[in-house]
Write a protein that holds these residues in place. Structure first.
Motif, short mmCIF file in Angstrom:
data_model
loop_
_atom_site.label_atom_id
_atom_site.label_comp_id
_atom_site.label_asym_id
_atom_site.label_seq_id
_atom_site.Cartn_x
_atom_site.Cartn_y
_atom_site.Cartn_z
N ALA B 140 -4.19 19.30 -14.41
CA ALA B 140 -5.14 20.20 -14.21
C ALA B 140 -4.76 20.49 -12.74
N CYS B 141 -3.66 20.35 -11.98
CA CYS B 141 -4.04 21.10 -10.74
C CYS B 141 -3.20 22.36 -10.48
N GLU B 142 -2.64 21.70 -11.68
CA GLU B 142 -1.44 23.35 -12.09
C GLU B 142 -2.34 24.33 -12.67
N GLN B 143 -3.60 24.26 -13.39
CA GLN B 143 -4.18 25.13 -13.96
C GLN B 143 -5.15 25.78 -12.97
N LEU B 144 -5.20 24.88 -11.38
CA LEU B 144 -6.23 25.26 -11.08
C LEU B 144 -5.71 26.14 -9.74
N VAL B 145 -4.13 26.32 -9.75
CA VAL B 145 -3.08 27.58 -8.74
C VAL B 145 -2.36 28.23 -9.39
N ALA B 146 -2.87 28.47 -11.16
CA ALA B 146 -2.30 29.29 -12.13
C ALA B 146 -2.09 30.67 -11.66
N ASN B 147 -3.17 31.05 -11.03
CA ASN B 147 -3.44 32.59 -10.52
C ASN B 147 -3.57 32.70 -9.56
N THR B 148 -3.05 31.76 -8.38
CA THR B 148 -3.75 32.01 -7.00
C THR B 148 -2.02 32.75 -6.41
N PRO B 149 -2.01 33.25 -5.26
CA PRO B 149 -1.53 33.95 -5.03
C PRO B 149 -0.05 33.19 -4.71
N GLY B 150 0.85 33.11 -4.10
CA GLY B 150 2.31 32.35 -4.03
C GLY B 150 2.49 32.50 -2.90
N PRO B 151 3.51 31.82 -1.82
CA PRO B 151 4.32 31.09 -2.96
C PRO B 151 3.70 29.20 -2.94
N PHE B 152 2.75 29.56 -1.72
CA PHE B 152 2.26 28.15 -1.46
C PHE B 152 0.89 28.08 -1.50
N CYS B 153 0.19 26.73 -2.51
CA CYS B 153 -0.75 26.75 -2.86
C CYS B 153 -1.72 28.08 -3.71
N PHE B 154 -1.80 28.59 -2.15
CA PHE B 154 -3.57 29.08 -2.14
C PHE B 154 -3.01 30.66 -1.05
N GLY B 155 -1.60 31.27 -1.21
CA GLY B 155 -1.00 32.04 -1.07
C GLY B 155 -0.34 31.99 -0.07
N ASP B 156 0.05 32.44 2.15
CA ASP B 156 1.13 32.60 2.47
C ASP B 156 1.30 31.95 3.61
N SER B 157 0.17 30.78 2.86
CA SER B 157 0.58 30.11 4.80
C SER B 157 -0.06 28.94 3.97
N PRO B 158 0.22 27.54 5.05
CA PRO B 158 0.22 26.18 4.30
C PRO B 158 -0.71 25.57 4.08
N GLY B 159 -2.01 24.74 3.39
CA GLY B 159 -3.06 24.58 3.86
C GLY B 159 -3.49 23.58 3.35
N LEU B 160 -4.25 22.67 3.27
CA LEU B 160 -5.35 21.47 2.52
C LEU B 160 -4.86 21.17 1.29
N ALA B 161 -4.62 22.44 0.35
CA ALA B 161 -3.82 21.77 -0.42
C ALA B 161 -2.25 21.50 -0.74
N ASP B 162 -1.72 22.46 0.52
CA ASP B 162 -0.05 21.78 -0.02
C ASP B 162 0.35 20.31 0.68
N ILE B 163 -0.81 20.28 1.96
CA ILE B 163 -0.61 18.90 2.32
C ILE B 163 -1.02 17.74 1.33
N CYS B 164 -1.95 17.49 0.16
CA CYS B 164 -2.05 17.13 -0.47
C CYS B 164 -0.98 17.21 -1.28
N LEU B 165 -0.85 18.22 -2.47
CA LEU B 165 0.19 18.29 -3.12
C LEU B 165 1.06 17.51 -3.30
N VAL B 166 1.62 17.57 -1.87
CA VAL B 166 3.69 17.33 -1.51
C VAL B 166 3.51 15.50 -1.41
#
Lengths: 210, 210
Positions: B140-166
């Motif tokens: 489900a997470c893969e689909q939630l970010v399928a169309n977001t800009p990268g390289p991070f989960c939601f754009g060009d800087s790391p945030g709460l999503a990446d902090i949970c993902l790793v």
């Protein structure tokens, strides 16, 4: 806006309370969880987790996860506020909400009870699992608000903590937990249930109630 | 400040990343979860749930629940921001984080695996449960970010999503999940692991690592 939910889902119930507190009238779309309707492809396109609730905005944007939806409502429609203004107080309210939304509800919801059934545990053993998860979690919640001002979880107005608490106590009773062991939580619940916003959100008052 | 944690706890791991991103140096206090140290009365007074992490402030205030702690850090030390400024974008990031923190992690953590063991399921069946929870949730997470800009989960800087993902990908590997099925998530993880804030937070680099 449309709220995709199910009368008995306590995550959808949280969002119903928040919408009522914000005096927002939305269309309710029911997905029968026990019939697996949350796994219909059209719904999965809105909510890839196949969970309720989803808040579908008029432009088609789909917001998922009850706490994220409620924080969005609070940021876009600030009155009445559902979180304190002070960062430290906000952190305490969020921690209480997450103690329920992360550590109680998902460990005793339909999905987990179905997994237990697949392992051969249903009936009394599944009930005992769900009850024990509620007792452990609500005992901690009782302590988290032991010294806060009342009557609500965190003071004299309802907020995110109460929004999570009331549906969880509903679950606890369904799993035969003796909730009299949580007097501070019951005090907050009683204050909440004096408000139409909370009363109108209960499962038995929803159009899809069985 | 003191961070009460445990090297392998993915909830504590999230807070370690956030502290590193905010360039905060804190004292680390380890509570050995498999030895039950999180249930010591002195620790329960700080964290009634008996879970890690707890962030203990210099005045003794104890903040619990990883996402609440990280939001508090972000509100009190806004740079670098861990959530977008736009409410709708914030809602999507929070939903992704909660998909992990509510619906994956607590359903496969040590507490649940201990409950399964009490029902007679350990070894392969407990591993299969944990792996399945990770596959469902990360799909489900893969689909939630399928169309977001990268390289991070939601754009060009790391945030709460990446902090949970790793940390969750770390768990998934521990439970023998083939993570190659999640290419978008792996792309975000690779971007994150180029940063010292993420590298220094991994379990193997902690003083209490076994």
């Amino acid at each position: 806006m449309k709220l995709h939910g199910y009368f008995r889902s306590s995550a959808a119930w949280r969002v119903r309370i928040a919408l009522n507190l914000k005096r927002l009238d939305v269309e309710h779309v029911s997905h029968h969880l026990r019939h697996g309707e949350q796994r219909d492809p059209a719904y999965l396109a809105l909510n890839p987790q196949g969970l309720v609730p989803t808040l579908e905005l008029d432009d088609g944007t789909a917001l998922t996860q009850s706490l994220a939806i409620i924080e969005w409502l609070d940021e876009t429609l600030p009155e009445p506020g559902l979180l304190p203004k002070d960062p430290l107080e906000r952190a305490k309210v969020r921690a209480f909400a997450q103690a329920i939304a992360c550590d109680i509800h998902p460990v005793q919801n339909l999905k987990v009870l179905n997994r237990l059934r697949e392992l051969g545990h249903d009936g009394d053993r599944a009930l005992a699992w769900a009850a024990s998860v509620n007792v452990d979690g609500l005992s901690a919640c009782e302590q988290l608000v032991a010294n806060t001002p009342g009557p609500f979880c965190f003071g004299d107005s309802p907020g995110l903590a109460d929004i999570c608490l009331v549906p969880q106590l509903g679950n606890a009773r369904r799993f035969k937990v003796d909730v009299a062991q949580f007097p501070r939580l019951l005090r907050a619940e009683a204050a909440a249930m004096e408000l139409a916003a909370f009363r109108d959100a209960t499962p038995d008052r929803q159009a899809d109630a069985e």
